[in-house]
Design a protein around this motif. Structure first.
Motif, PDB file in Angstrom:
ATOM      1  N   GLY A  43     -13.644  -6.897  10.135  1.00  0.00           N
ATOM      2  CA  GLY A  43     -12.478  -6.220   9.936  1.00  0.00           C
ATOM      3  C   GLY A  43     -12.082  -5.336   8.917  1.00  0.00           C
ATOM      4  N   GLN A  44     -12.337  -5.645   7.727  1.00  0.00           N
ATOM      5  CA  GLN A  44     -12.338  -4.779   6.534  1.00  0.00           C
ATOM      6  C   GLN A  44     -13.307  -3.446   6.540  1.00  0.00           C
TER       7      GLN A  44
ATOM      8  N   MET B  62      -4.331 -14.704   8.479  1.00  0.00           N
ATOM      9  CA  MET B  62      -3.943 -15.686   7.535  1.00  0.00           C
ATOM     10  C   MET B  62      -4.217 -15.301   6.246  1.00  0.00           C
ATOM     11  N   LYS B  63      -5.562 -14.751   6.073  1.00  0.00           N
ATOM     12  CA  LYS B  63      -5.951 -14.140   4.707  1.00  0.00           C
ATOM     13  C   LYS B  63      -5.575 -13.236   4.272  1.00  0.00           C
ATOM     14  N   LYS B  64      -5.380 -12.876   3.137  1.00  0.00           N
ATOM     15  CA  LYS B  64      -4.850 -11.521   2.563  1.00  0.00           C
ATOM     16  C   LYS B  64      -5.964 -10.454   2.379  1.00  0.00           C
ATOM     17  N   LEU B  65      -5.371  -9.164   2.594  1.00  0.00           N
ATOM     18  CA  LEU B  65      -6.465  -7.944   2.672  1.00  0.00           C
ATOM     19  C   LEU B  65      -7.095  -7.906   1.177  1.00  0.00           C
ATOM     20  N   ASN B  66      -8.133  -7.276   1.161  1.00  0.00           N
ATOM     21  CA  ASN B  66      -8.596  -6.866  -0.045  1.00  0.00           C
ATOM     22  C   ASN B  66      -7.711  -5.800  -0.717  1.00  0.00           C
ATOM     23  N   LYS B  67      -7.405  -5.735  -2.100  1.00  0.00           N
ATOM     24  CA  LYS B  67      -6.394  -5.014  -2.695  1.00  0.00           C
ATOM     25  C   LYS B  67      -6.483  -3.580  -2.393  1.00  0.00           C
TER      26      LYS B  67
ATOM     27  N   LYS C  91      -3.077  -0.354   0.245  1.00  0.00           N
ATOM     28  CA  LYS C  91      -2.127   1.000   0.158  1.00  0.00           C
ATOM     29  C   LYS C  91      -2.045   1.620   1.462  1.00  0.00           C
ATOM     30  N   ASN C  92      -3.063   1.454   2.209  1.00  0.00           N
ATOM     31  CA  ASN C  92      -3.038   2.444   3.573  1.00  0.00           C
ATOM     32  C   ASN C  92      -2.952   1.444   4.762  1.00  0.00           C
ATOM     33  N   VAL C  93      -2.877   0.256   4.490  1.00  0.00           N
ATOM     34  CA  VAL C  93      -2.650  -0.814   5.716  1.00  0.00           C
ATOM     35  C   VAL C  93      -1.446  -1.719   5.697  1.00  0.00           C
ATOM     36  N   LYS C  94      -0.629  -1.761   6.763  1.00  0.00           N
ATOM     37  CA  LYS C  94       0.354  -2.685   6.761  1.00  0.00           C
ATOM     38  C   LYS C  94      -0.225  -3.968   6.942  1.00  0.00           C
ATOM     39  N   PHE C  95       0.195  -5.142   6.332  1.00  0.00           N
ATOM     40  CA  PHE C  95      -0.316  -6.631   6.579  1.00  0.00           C
ATOM     41  C   PHE C  95       0.741  -7.517   6.780  1.00  0.00           C
ATOM     42  N   TYR C  96       0.511  -8.184   7.763  1.00  0.00           N
ATOM     43  CA  TYR C  96       1.390  -9.250   8.346  1.00  0.00           C
ATOM     44  C   TYR C  96       0.646 -10.713   8.259  1.00  0.00           C
ATOM     45  N   LYS C  97       1.076 -11.666   7.603  1.00  0.00           N
ATOM     46  CA  LYS C  97       0.498 -12.738   7.536  1.00  0.00           C
ATOM     47  C   LYS C  97       0.978 -13.742   8.504  1.00  0.00           C
ATOM     48  N   GLY C  98       0.133 -14.563   9.150  1.00  0.00           N
ATOM     49  CA  GLY C  98       0.510 -15.237  10.301  1.00  0.00           C
ATOM     50  C   GLY C  98      -0.787 -15.770  10.949  1.00  0.00           C
TER      51      GLY C  98
END
Length: 305
Positions: A16-17, A34-39, A43-50
């Motif tokens: 995915g990354q 469920m897992k957070k994105l690489n830092k 900046k360029n991607v909207k992240f939704y945890k779930g």
């Protein structure tokens, strides 16, 4: 070109990354995982945890999505033959998809790209063309639940007429730990390549070729329902073939030895003969990295590390 919105489910994983970094500039990307994105990607991607089992989480997903890339799932391995783990495969590979399709509120979805697997094919499968007419017989729960997910998507397409591309994938090779890199490590540091005795032959696809195929699919929004074999142009390799290629790339005469497993049962499909000919025509895509080049690349990376 009008900017389109892409949602990557399972975008926090390695594939995915890599995909997010590779997507063209005229797309806006959101990730649901469920897992957070690489830092470096935040900046360029909207992240939704779930996760897809909770309706309240699915409701977080924006409604203006044009294309969904579904990477979620539970992978294979020896566990995929264990009956007691079937529920785990079903939940992660089927139920998660069904819940997402049932509960999402996306208004004008145009396409779904779904990561399936070559494990939908059982032993002795010869697959050349017209995949929609060929019924397959998986040998493990990884393959059977991914095939069930394909059926869910087919019925969704019949109902909604949203274009769907099923990508049947072999082992994807990134630059991290994998079957080949482990063998290279043993050759370099243990001075021996230890392999198991098996009739299985292994297909590989470099991440760059996969990303190329996905990018082609993204731009084909009126493709209806397709099943695509995303393979390179190489023949499948036995473990002994791989070991020999590693020795050649290392310019070494390191010994190849066999490891004996007690009560070993092969979970991988054997005697697969998979053609990518129709896929290359439909996608207008051509893989660039052969199995030999994959091995050479991994050997060079190991030399640096």
């Amino acid at each position: 070109m009008v900017t389109k919105n892409i949602l990557v489910l399972g975008g926090s994983g390695a594939i995915g990354q890599s995909l997010i970094k590779n997507i063209k500039e005229n797309f806006k990307v959101s990730v649901f995982d469920m897992k957070k994105l690489n830092k470096s990607l935040n900046k360029n991607v909207k992240f939704y945890k779930g996760n897809c089992y909770k309706e309240k989480d699915i409701k977080k997903i924006p409604r203006n999505i044009d294309i969904v890339i579904f990477l979620l799932g539970y992978k294979g391995g020896p566990d995929s033959l264990k009956l007691k783990l079937y529920h785990k495969y079903f939940k992660n590979n089927c139920e998660s998809l069904y819940k997402f399709l049932e509960k999402n509120k996306i208004k004008k979805l145009k396409k779904i790209i779904f990561a399936s697997t070559e494990h939908v094919y059982g032993d002795n499968s010869i697959v050349k063309n017209d995949l929609l007419k060929k019924e397959v017989m998986p040998k493990n729960f990884y393959g059977s639940t991914k095939l069930f997910a394909e059926k869910i998507l087919y019925n969704f397409w019949l109902k909604k007429k949203i274009s769907i591309d099923i990508l049947r994938l072999p082992r994807i090779i990134l630059n991290n730990k994998n079957l080949i890199s482990k063998m290279i490590y043993n050759a370099k540091f243990k001075k021996k390549i230890i392999i198991k005795k098996t009739k299985a032959k292994f297909n590989f696809l470099h991440i760059d070729d996969l990303l190329g195929a996905i990018n082609k699919s993204i731009f084909q929004l009126k493709s209806k329902y397709r099943i695509l074999n995303i393979y390179n142009d190489s023949d499948a390799l036995t473990l002994k073939d791989i070991a020999k290629h590693i020795r050649s790339a290392l310019k070494s005469k390191v010994k190849i030895d066999y490891f004996k497993y007690n009560n070993f049962v092969e979970h991988n499909p054997i005697n697969l003969s998979i053609s990518n000919k129709d896929t290359k025509k439909q996608l207008m895509w051509k893989p660039k990295i052969s199995n030999r080049k994959i091995i050479e690349k991994l050997v060079k990376i190991n030399e640096v590390n």
